[in-house]
Scaffold this active site. Structure first.
Site, PDB file in Angstrom:
ATOM      1  N   TYR A  53       0.792  -1.243   0.051  1.00  0.00           N
ATOM      2  CA  TYR A  53       0.014   0.115   0.054  1.00  0.00           C
ATOM      3  C   TYR A  53       0.805   1.269   0.016  1.00  0.00           C
ATOM      4  O   TYR A  53       1.893   1.135   0.614  1.00  0.00           O
ATOM      5  CB  TYR A  53      -0.749  -0.009   1.332  1.00  0.00           C
ATOM      6  CG  TYR A  53      -2.055  -1.003   1.417  1.00  0.00           C
ATOM      7  CD1 TYR A  53      -2.267  -1.782   0.089  1.00  0.00           C
ATOM      8  CD2 TYR A  53      -2.789  -1.090   2.425  1.00  0.00           C
ATOM      9  CE1 TYR A  53      -3.200  -2.619   0.002  1.00  0.00           C
ATOM     10  CE2 TYR A  53      -4.109  -1.920   2.348  1.00  0.00           C
ATOM     11  CZ  TYR A  53      -3.925  -2.736   1.148  1.00  0.00           C
ATOM     12  OH  TYR A  53      -5.320  -3.598   1.279  1.00  0.00           O
ATOM     13  N   SER A 216     -13.967  -3.715   0.224  1.00  0.00           N
ATOM     14  CA  SER A 216     -14.809  -2.808  -0.540  1.00  0.00           C
ATOM     15  C   SER A 216     -16.317  -3.246  -0.119  1.00  0.00           C
ATOM     16  O   SER A 216     -16.955  -3.512  -1.065  1.00  0.00           O
ATOM     17  CB  SER A 216     -14.561  -3.574  -1.970  1.00  0.00           C
ATOM     18  OG  SER A 216     -15.402  -2.504  -2.712  1.00  0.00           O
TER      19      SER A 216
END
Length: 330
Positions: A53, A216
């Site tokens: 990330y 998500s």
């Protein structure tokens, strides 16, 4: 804050998981620190990140931001269940492809753990997750590497992410044969719109005692009131979310979703999170706030109790695939 056990473990975690993927590329360090402060103050004790990330800010940047937050107040480390991931290629600079700097070989797992510990500024990772299956590395090799790291105290639990159901079963059967705990969590793509995990992944996770951590949860923004925001001139979705809205049938489904929630007087994003909290096997969805307001909205979802009438109507708009094998056989 509501808490639950992480799968079959004795580890207590919050029912919302703070995802940090936006820290660095979309949210600067001071704002990221403020969001982590606020989340911890609200009782969120489960923080999730990954070694890759950082995206445009640089691979590893997100872990560095989390590490700098711990450095500001070292007492916070013992208040947080810290999860990170390994799989993606972390090689830097020009040169050869560096084929051993990704995936789940024992060589890369050892290297990746040491690098994550340094960036995070900690001596251990509470939950070390395999970000994807590695079709080339046998589970015996993976578990041998994990066993060494557990013995060294560098990781405490192992989890998976984006694993199919049969790989969850295979991984845990091989771990059991070695006398190991095996996987204790699965982080999968799951939300009201994307429900294929209900076929095999979630049933396998429940059967083997894995806590399920959906990523998500708002389907890339589609379940967060995307059409309402368009009317108000808000941020337009891009990528796959935008592609979905070009299909008239799909657009009509999201319009029906937002109209239904308007009727019930509830916020779309908060409803999508609250729906996940009603699902079997779910530990808690990963929220990825870019701002304090987004964090506050996610926290409100914990207080939202969805009536049976609304749950039924949501199933009508976004029906799940049904259980396997009945969904595709008899």
């Amino acid at each position: 804050m509501e808490y639950t056990q992480l799968g079959r473990t004795g580890l207590t975690v919050s029912r919302l998981v703070l995802g940090t993927m936006n820290f660095g590329p979309q949210t600067d360090e001071p704002t990221s620190h403020a969001i982590m402060d606020a989340a911890l103050d609200a009782g969120v004790n489960f923080f999730d990140t990954a070694n890759t990330y950082g995206q445009t800010a640089g691979k590893g940047r997100t872990e560095e931001i989390v590490g700098s937050w711990f450095a500001k107040d070292p007492a916070n480390r013992d208040k947080v269940v810290l999860a990170t991931k390994v799989y993606g290629n972390m090689a830097e600079g020009p040169g050869p492809a560096w084929p051993n700097h990704d995936r789940l070989s024992a060589v890369n797992i050892r290297r990746a753990v040491e690098a994550s510990l340094k960036r995070l500024g900690t001596d251990r990772i509470d939950l070390y997750q395999f970000h994807h299956i590695d079709r080339r590395t046998p589970f015996d090799e993976l578990w041998q590497a994990v066993d060494v790291l557990i013995q060294q105290g560098k990781i405490l639990y192992a989890g998976s992410s984006n694993f199919p159901g049969f790989k969850i079963a295979q991984a845990n059967e091989i771990a059991a044969g070695r006398g190991m705990v095996g996987l204790v969590s699965e982080q999968c793509h799951y939300n009201l719109y994307e429900r294929r995990a209900e076929l095999e992944v979630i049933p396998a996770s429940i059967e083997y005692g894995l806590g399920v951590i959906p990523w998500s949860p708002l389907a890339g923004g589609l379940l967060g009131g995307v059409l309402r925001k368009e009317v108000k001139g808000g941020r337009r979705e891009g990528g796959r979310a935008a592609e979905r809205l070009t299909d008239p049938a799909e657009r009509a489904r999201f319009q029906a979703y937002e109209d239904l929630l308007d009727k019930h007087g509830v916020d779309p994003g908060e409803t999508a999170l609250a729906w996940l909290l009603t699902r079997p096997g779910i530990t808690g969805p990963i929220i990825g706030p870019r701002t304090q307001d987004q964090l506050d909205s996610a926290l409100r979802a914990l207080e939202l109790k969805l009536p049976d009438e609304l749950l039924t109507a949501l199933d009508d708009i976004f029906p799940g695939p049904g259980p396997a094998p009945e969904a595709f056989a008899w």
